[in-house]
Scaffold this motif. Sequence first.
Motif, PDB file in Angstrom:
ATOM      1  N   HIS A 186       4.322  10.658   1.699  1.00 39.14           N
ATOM      2  CA  HIS A 186       4.149   9.260   1.314  1.00 39.14           C
ATOM      3  C   HIS A 186       3.613   8.487   2.513  1.00 39.14           C
ATOM      4  O   HIS A 186       4.121   8.633   3.631  1.00 39.14           O
ATOM      5  CB  HIS A 186       5.496   8.619   0.954  1.00 39.14           C
ATOM      6  N   VAL A 187       2.619   7.629   2.292  1.00 35.99           N
ATOM      7  CA  VAL A 187       2.153   6.683   3.313  1.00 35.99           C
ATOM      8  C   VAL A 187       2.383   5.285   2.751  1.00 35.99           C
ATOM      9  O   VAL A 187       1.866   4.946   1.678  1.00 35.99           O
ATOM     10  CB  VAL A 187       0.669   6.891   3.656  1.00 35.99           C
ATOM     11  N   LEU A 188       3.206   4.512   3.450  1.00 34.57           N
ATOM     12  CA  LEU A 188       3.600   3.182   2.974  1.00 34.57           C
ATOM     13  C   LEU A 188       3.274   2.140   4.034  1.00 34.57           C
ATOM     14  O   LEU A 188       3.495   2.363   5.230  1.00 34.57           O
ATOM     15  CB  LEU A 188       5.106   3.141   2.715  1.00 34.57           C
ATOM     16  N   GLY A 189       2.781   0.992   3.560  1.00 34.58           N
ATOM     17  CA  GLY A 189       2.511  -0.084   4.500  1.00 34.58           C
ATOM     18  C   GLY A 189       2.155  -1.355   3.784  1.00 34.58           C
ATOM     19  O   GLY A 189       2.045  -1.400   2.558  1.00 34.58           O
ATOM     20  N   GLY A 190       2.011  -2.386   4.559  1.00 33.18           N
ATOM     21  CA  GLY A 190       1.667  -3.684   4.006  1.00 33.18           C
ATOM     22  C   GLY A 190       1.758  -4.719   5.098  1.00 33.18           C
ATOM     23  O   GLY A 190       2.066  -4.397   6.247  1.00 33.18           O
ATOM     24  N   PRO A 191       1.541  -5.964   4.745  1.00 35.01           N
ATOM     25  CA  PRO A 191       1.490  -6.994   5.776  1.00 35.01           C
ATOM     26  C   PRO A 191       2.838  -7.304   6.400  1.00 35.01           C
ATOM     27  O   PRO A 191       2.904  -7.749   7.539  1.00 35.01           O
ATOM     28  CB  PRO A 191       0.944  -8.216   5.024  1.00 35.01           C
ATOM     29  N   GLU A 192       3.930  -7.081   5.650  1.00 34.95           N
ATOM     30  CA  GLU A 192       5.256  -7.422   6.183  1.00 34.95           C
ATOM     31  C   GLU A 192       5.918  -6.185   6.768  1.00 34.95           C
ATOM     32  O   GLU A 192       5.646  -5.067   6.349  1.00 34.95           O
ATOM     33  CB  GLU A 192       6.140  -7.976   5.051  1.00 34.95           C
TER      34      GLU A 192
ATOM     35  N   VAL B  98       0.866  -1.183   0.000  1.00 33.88           N
ATOM     36  CA  VAL B  98       0.000   0.000   0.000  1.00 33.88           C
ATOM     37  C   VAL B  98       0.900   1.230   0.000  1.00 33.88           C
ATOM     38  O   VAL B  98       1.816   1.331   0.827  1.00 33.88           O
ATOM     39  CB  VAL B  98      -0.937   0.032   1.233  1.00 33.88           C
ATOM     40  N   HIS B  99       0.692   2.109  -0.940  1.00 37.76           N
ATOM     41  CA  HIS B  99       1.537   3.305  -1.048  1.00 37.76           C
ATOM     42  C   HIS B  99       0.702   4.402  -1.685  1.00 37.76           C
ATOM     43  O   HIS B  99       0.360   4.346  -2.859  1.00 37.76           O
ATOM     44  CB  HIS B  99       2.755   2.997  -1.919  1.00 37.76           C
ATOM     45  N   PHE B 100       0.339   5.375  -0.858  1.00 37.72           N
ATOM     46  CA  PHE B 100      -0.393   6.510  -1.415  1.00 37.72           C
ATOM     47  C   PHE B 100       0.253   7.809  -0.949  1.00 37.72           C
ATOM     48  O   PHE B 100       1.108   7.815  -0.053  1.00 37.72           O
ATOM     49  CB  PHE B 100      -1.889   6.437  -1.081  1.00 37.72           C
ATOM     50  N   LEU B 101      -0.119   8.882  -1.606  1.00 37.95           N
ATOM     51  CA  LEU B 101       0.450  10.206  -1.347  1.00 37.95           C
ATOM     52  C   LEU B 101      -0.650  11.136  -0.873  1.00 37.95           C
ATOM     53  O   LEU B 101      -1.789  11.054  -1.357  1.00 37.95           O
ATOM     54  CB  LEU B 101       1.060  10.777  -2.633  1.00 37.95           C
ATOM     55  N   ILE B 102      -0.326  12.004   0.049  1.00 39.06           N
ATOM     56  CA  ILE B 102      -1.257  13.040   0.507  1.00 39.06           C
ATOM     57  C   ILE B 102      -0.632  14.387   0.156  1.00 39.06           C
ATOM     58  O   ILE B 102       0.533  14.648   0.525  1.00 39.06           O
ATOM     59  CB  ILE B 102      -1.519  12.968   2.024  1.00 39.06           C
ATOM     60  N   ILE B 103      -1.368  15.200  -0.557  1.00 40.93           N
ATOM     61  CA  ILE B 103      -0.824  16.485  -1.019  1.00 40.93           C
ATOM     62  C   ILE B 103      -1.787  17.629  -0.665  1.00 40.93           C
ATOM     63  O   ILE B 103      -2.993  17.418  -0.577  1.00 40.93           O
ATOM     64  CB  ILE B 103      -0.578  16.487  -2.549  1.00 40.93           C
ATOM     65  N   PRO B 104      -1.246  18.827  -0.507  1.00 43.22           N
ATOM     66  CA  PRO B 104      -2.128  20.000  -0.419  1.00 43.22           C
ATOM     67  C   PRO B 104      -2.591  20.385  -1.824  1.00 43.22           C
ATOM     68  O   PRO B 104      -1.874  20.146  -2.795  1.00 43.22           O
ATOM     69  CB  PRO B 104      -1.208  21.084   0.165  1.00 43.22           C
ATOM     70  N   ARG B 105      -3.759  20.965  -1.938  1.00 39.57           N
ATOM     71  CA  ARG B 105      -4.170  21.491  -3.251  1.00 39.57           C
ATOM     72  C   ARG B 105      -3.288  22.662  -3.662  1.00 39.57           C
ATOM     73  O   ARG B 105      -2.985  22.853  -4.833  1.00 39.57           O
ATOM     74  CB  ARG B 105      -5.635  21.960  -3.200  1.00 39.57           C
TER      75      ARG B 105
ATOM     76  N   GLY C 288       0.292  -0.526  11.512  1.00 42.72           N
ATOM     77  CA  GLY C 288       1.477   0.313  11.333  1.00 42.72           C
ATOM     78  C   GLY C 288       1.662   0.745   9.898  1.00 42.72           C
ATOM     79  O   GLY C 288       1.183   0.109   8.958  1.00 42.72           O
ATOM     80  N   PHE C 289       2.320   1.855   9.755  1.00 38.87           N
ATOM     81  CA  PHE C 289       2.647   2.378   8.419  1.00 38.87           C
ATOM     82  C   PHE C 289       3.804   3.343   8.572  1.00 38.87           C
ATOM     83  O   PHE C 289       4.141   3.758   9.683  1.00 38.87           O
ATOM     84  CB  PHE C 289       1.433   3.059   7.762  1.00 38.87           C
ATOM     85  N   ARG C 290       4.423   3.655   7.445  1.00 39.82           N
ATOM     86  CA  ARG C 290       5.551   4.592   7.454  1.00 39.82           C
ATOM     87  C   ARG C 290       5.163   5.850   6.711  1.00 39.82           C
ATOM     88  O   ARG C 290       4.520   5.806   5.659  1.00 39.82           O
ATOM     89  CB  ARG C 290       6.779   3.958   6.797  1.00 39.82           C
ATOM     90  N   ILE C 291       5.584   6.979   7.278  1.00 42.36           N
ATOM     91  CA  ILE C 291       5.426   8.281   6.629  1.00 42.36           C
ATOM     92  C   ILE C 291       6.797   8.710   6.116  1.00 42.36           C
ATOM     93  O   ILE C 291       7.785   8.627   6.854  1.00 42.36           O
ATOM     94  CB  ILE C 291       4.931   9.337   7.658  1.00 42.36           C
TER      95      ILE C 291
END
Length: 121
Positions: free
Chosen positions: A105-111, A41-48, A84-87
Motif C-alpha cells: 500500500h502507498v498512502l499519502g495526502g496533504p495532511e 492518495v492510496h494505490f497498491l503495487i503488486i507483483p504479476r 512524504g508517504f506511508r508504505i
Amino acid sequence: MSGHDPDCLFCRIAAGEIPANKVYEDDDIVAFHDINPGAPVHFLIIPREHVRNLYDTDDGHQALLGKLFGISSRLAREQGLDDGFRIVVNNGRIARQEVYHLHVHVLGGPEPLRAAAKPAP
Ligand code: AMP
Ligand code: ZN
C-alpha cells in the motif's frame, strides 16, 4: 502467465480481466488505485506473479521485492506525493490481510497521516 491464479482478484486485475485504475505496469509489477482509499492518495503495487504474502517469498524473490519498493517513490511523486508517504504491507491473519496476493500500500495526502495499522478485531 507464470504464477497466475485464476481465482485470485489481484492476478485477474494484473491480467486485465478485472478493471482497475492502473497507474503503472511492466513485465513484473502492476500498480493501481485502491478501490476503498484510506487516504487522499492510496494505490497498491503488486507483483504479476501470484505470491500470497511475504511468507511465500524466498531468496529468489529479492529482485522482485526490491522492485516493489524501489518504484514506490517514483509512482508516489507521479501521484502528487512529494512531501512524504506511508508504505504498509499487511502480512497474514494477524495483520488482517484481506487479499492474499502480495501488495504494497502507498498512502499519502496533504495532511499528516495517522497510523495506518488496522484496529484489533
Ligand atoms: P489488505 O487488507 O492489505 O489485504 O488490503 C487489500 C486492499 O485491496 C484493500 O485496501 C481494498 O480496498 C483493496 N481492494 C479490494 N478489491 C479491490 C479492487 N477490485 N480494486 C482495487 N483495490 C481493491
Ligand atoms: Zn494472485
